[in-house]
Design a protein around this motif. Structure first.
Motif, short mmCIF file in Angstrom:
data_model
loop_
_atom_site.label_atom_id
_atom_site.label_comp_id
_atom_site.label_asym_id
_atom_site.label_seq_id
_atom_site.Cartn_x
_atom_site.Cartn_y
_atom_site.Cartn_z
N THR A 43 -9.56 -0.54 15.81
CA THR A 43 -10.23 0.24 14.76
C THR A 43 -9.43 0.21 13.46
O THR A 43 -9.98 0.03 12.37
N ALA A 44 -8.12 0.40 13.56
CA ALA A 44 -7.27 0.43 12.37
C ALA A 44 -7.26 -0.90 11.62
O ALA A 44 -6.98 -0.95 10.43
N LYS A 45 -7.60 -1.99 12.32
CA LYS A 45 -7.59 -3.31 11.71
C LYS A 45 -8.90 -3.64 10.97
O LYS A 45 -8.95 -4.59 10.20
N LYS A 46 -9.94 -2.85 11.19
CA LYS A 46 -11.22 -3.13 10.55
C LYS A 46 -11.10 -3.11 9.03
O LYS A 46 -10.42 -2.25 8.46
N SER A 47 -11.78 -4.02 8.37
CA SER A 47 -11.69 -4.12 6.91
C SER A 47 -12.25 -2.89 6.21
O SER A 47 -11.85 -2.57 5.09
N ASP A 48 -13.20 -2.20 6.84
CA ASP A 48 -13.80 -1.02 6.21
C ASP A 48 -13.26 0.29 6.77
O ASP A 48 -13.84 1.35 6.58
N PHE A 49 -12.12 0.23 7.46
CA PHE A 49 -11.53 1.45 8.03
C PHE A 49 -11.10 2.38 6.91
O PHE A 49 -10.39 2.00 5.98
N SER A 50 -11.51 3.65 6.99
CA SER A 50 -11.26 4.61 5.92
C SER A 50 -9.86 5.19 5.94
O SER A 50 -9.42 5.83 4.98
N GLY A 51 -9.14 5.00 7.04
CA GLY A 51 -7.78 5.54 7.14
C GLY A 51 -7.65 6.76 8.01
O GLY A 51 -6.55 7.27 8.20
N SER A 52 -8.75 7.25 8.59
CA SER A 52 -8.70 8.42 9.46
C SER A 52 -9.44 8.16 10.77
O SER A 52 -10.54 7.62 10.77
N PHE A 69 4.97 1.65 9.62
CA PHE A 69 4.76 2.87 10.42
C PHE A 69 4.22 4.00 9.56
O PHE A 69 3.28 4.70 9.95
N GLU A 70 4.79 4.19 8.38
CA GLU A 70 4.35 5.26 7.50
C GLU A 70 2.90 5.07 7.05
O GLU A 70 2.21 6.04 6.75
N ALA A 71 2.45 3.81 6.98
CA ALA A 71 1.08 3.54 6.55
C ALA A 71 0.05 3.72 7.65
O ALA A 71 -1.15 3.76 7.38
N LEU A 72 0.50 3.86 8.90
CA LEU A 72 -0.45 4.05 10.00
C LEU A 72 -1.22 5.36 9.83
O LEU A 72 -0.68 6.34 9.32
N PRO A 73 -2.47 5.40 10.25
CA PRO A 73 -3.23 6.66 10.19
C PRO A 73 -2.61 7.71 11.09
O PRO A 73 -2.05 7.40 12.15
#
Length: 341
Positions: free
Chosen positions: A239-248, A216-220
């Motif tokens: 979107t959060a699962k994409k390998s190139d997701f930047s975190g925002s 949970f804490e690691a979620l954007p």
């Protein structure tokens, strides 16, 4: 970036079928407006105690959703968040009767009063303690102990989550804005868990796999307005699962609920140069929608209520999706991105 990789294939497979049940407990806009008007017109003498108040709020209402709506709307209007107590750390426990009398409280008082009114109305309800990514939380914040309270309520035989505190307004730059939010009214569990994690795992109601506190804490982080414009929880998980997701995630703005429906748009904040992106937005409120980058304005094509465009750019920097209402000259920001190589 690796901290987001815990999202397994089962998350995505389950998430893709979520949208079918998202609106299962919705009432029509006409019903909602009538219920809200009834709640907001509650006479002051009725508000003296929880029993008379609950009786008034749910009179002539039949479904669980209608009753919950009346209680939620009354609390969101009549109770103010005690931002001074929150910011100073001088938070005092308050009973539901004290909240009803003083009309100001932090989350514990909001949830206690909601539980009291819902119980008086004959509904099955629980107060839930847990972790919430509220004002002051930054990406990756570790919670030493639960920092928030909200409610679980049974609606037509199914437990749902509701947060009357966040529904009544929000804290920004140290100040409290009292603005009704629909995001936390019977929110789909898969959406709710982006910002709320119950301390007891059994109250994680999402059909996707349960989260640990670390996950949970690691979620954007999401903004309170993120789901206002019909952005789906399934697309957010995707979107959060994409390998190139930047975190925002894409930045959203404080606009009224359902002013526009984002049917298709990139949900990550950082976009890539020379990559094609599709936008599709449905709205009855706006006359024009444009993509704005530097001094370049690109109007989206329009067919009746639907605006759409295929977009790519060679220009680094901020990109905004902006819209203009009928009869107005000024444009309003809907979405904001950053373009990078």
């Amino acid at each position: 970036m690796s901290s987001y990789r815990f999202l397994s294939a089962s998350w995505l497979a389950t998430a893709l079928c979520l949208s079918a049940n998202v609106s299962a407990h919705d009432v029509s806009e006409k019903q909602r407006a009538a219920i809200d008007a009834h709640a907001l017109a509650t006479p002051s003498e009725i508000e003296a105690n929880s029993k008379s108040l609950a009786t008034y709020l749910v009179q002539d209402l039949h479904s669980d959703t209608e009753k919950v709506r009346a209680i939620y709307r009354w609390i969101s209007d009549r109770i103010t968040y005690d931002v001074d107590a929150f910011l100073s750390g001088n938070v005092q426990s308050m009973s539901s009767a004290e909240v009803l009398q003083k009309r100001v409280s932090v989350c514990g008082g909001f949830s206690a009063l909601f539980e009291e009114l819902a119980t008086q109305a004959g509904l099955e309800v629980k107060s839930i303690a847990g972790y919430a990514k509220s004002y002051g939380t930054v990406q990756g914040t570790h919670f030493e102990k639960p920092n928030h309270a909200w409610n679980a309520i049974k609606v037509d035989g199914e437990w749902r989550m509701i947060d009357a505190t966040w529904g009544a307004g929000y804290v920004k730059e140290g100040k409290y804005s009292k603005v009704l939010s629909e995001t936390f009214f019977l929110a789909p569990p898969e959406q709710f868990v982006f910002s709320h994690l119950p301390a007891e795992e059994r109250w994680q109601l999402q059909r996707t796999p349960h989260l640990s506190q670390q996950e949970f804490e690691a979620l954007p982080l999401i903004q309170p307005t993120f789901f206002h414009n019909d952005i789906s929880a399934s697309e957010a998980w995707n979107t959060a699962k994409k390998s190139d997701f930047s975190g925002s995630f894409v930045h959203t703005f404080d606009l009224p609920y359902h002013v526009a429906a984002i049917q298709l748009a990139p949900l990550e904040y950082q976009l890539k140069l020379d990559q094609a992106y599709q936008f599709k937005i449905n709205t009855e409120v706006f006359e024009k929608i444009a993509l704005v980058q530097s001094n370049l304005w690109i109007e989206m094509g329009r067919q009746e209520r639907e605006f759409s465009i295929n977009f790519s750019s060679k220009i680094e920097g901020e990109l905004q999706v902006m819209a203009k209402k009928y009869g107005e000259a000024e444009y309003t920001s809907l979405l904001a991105y950053e373009l990078r190589p």
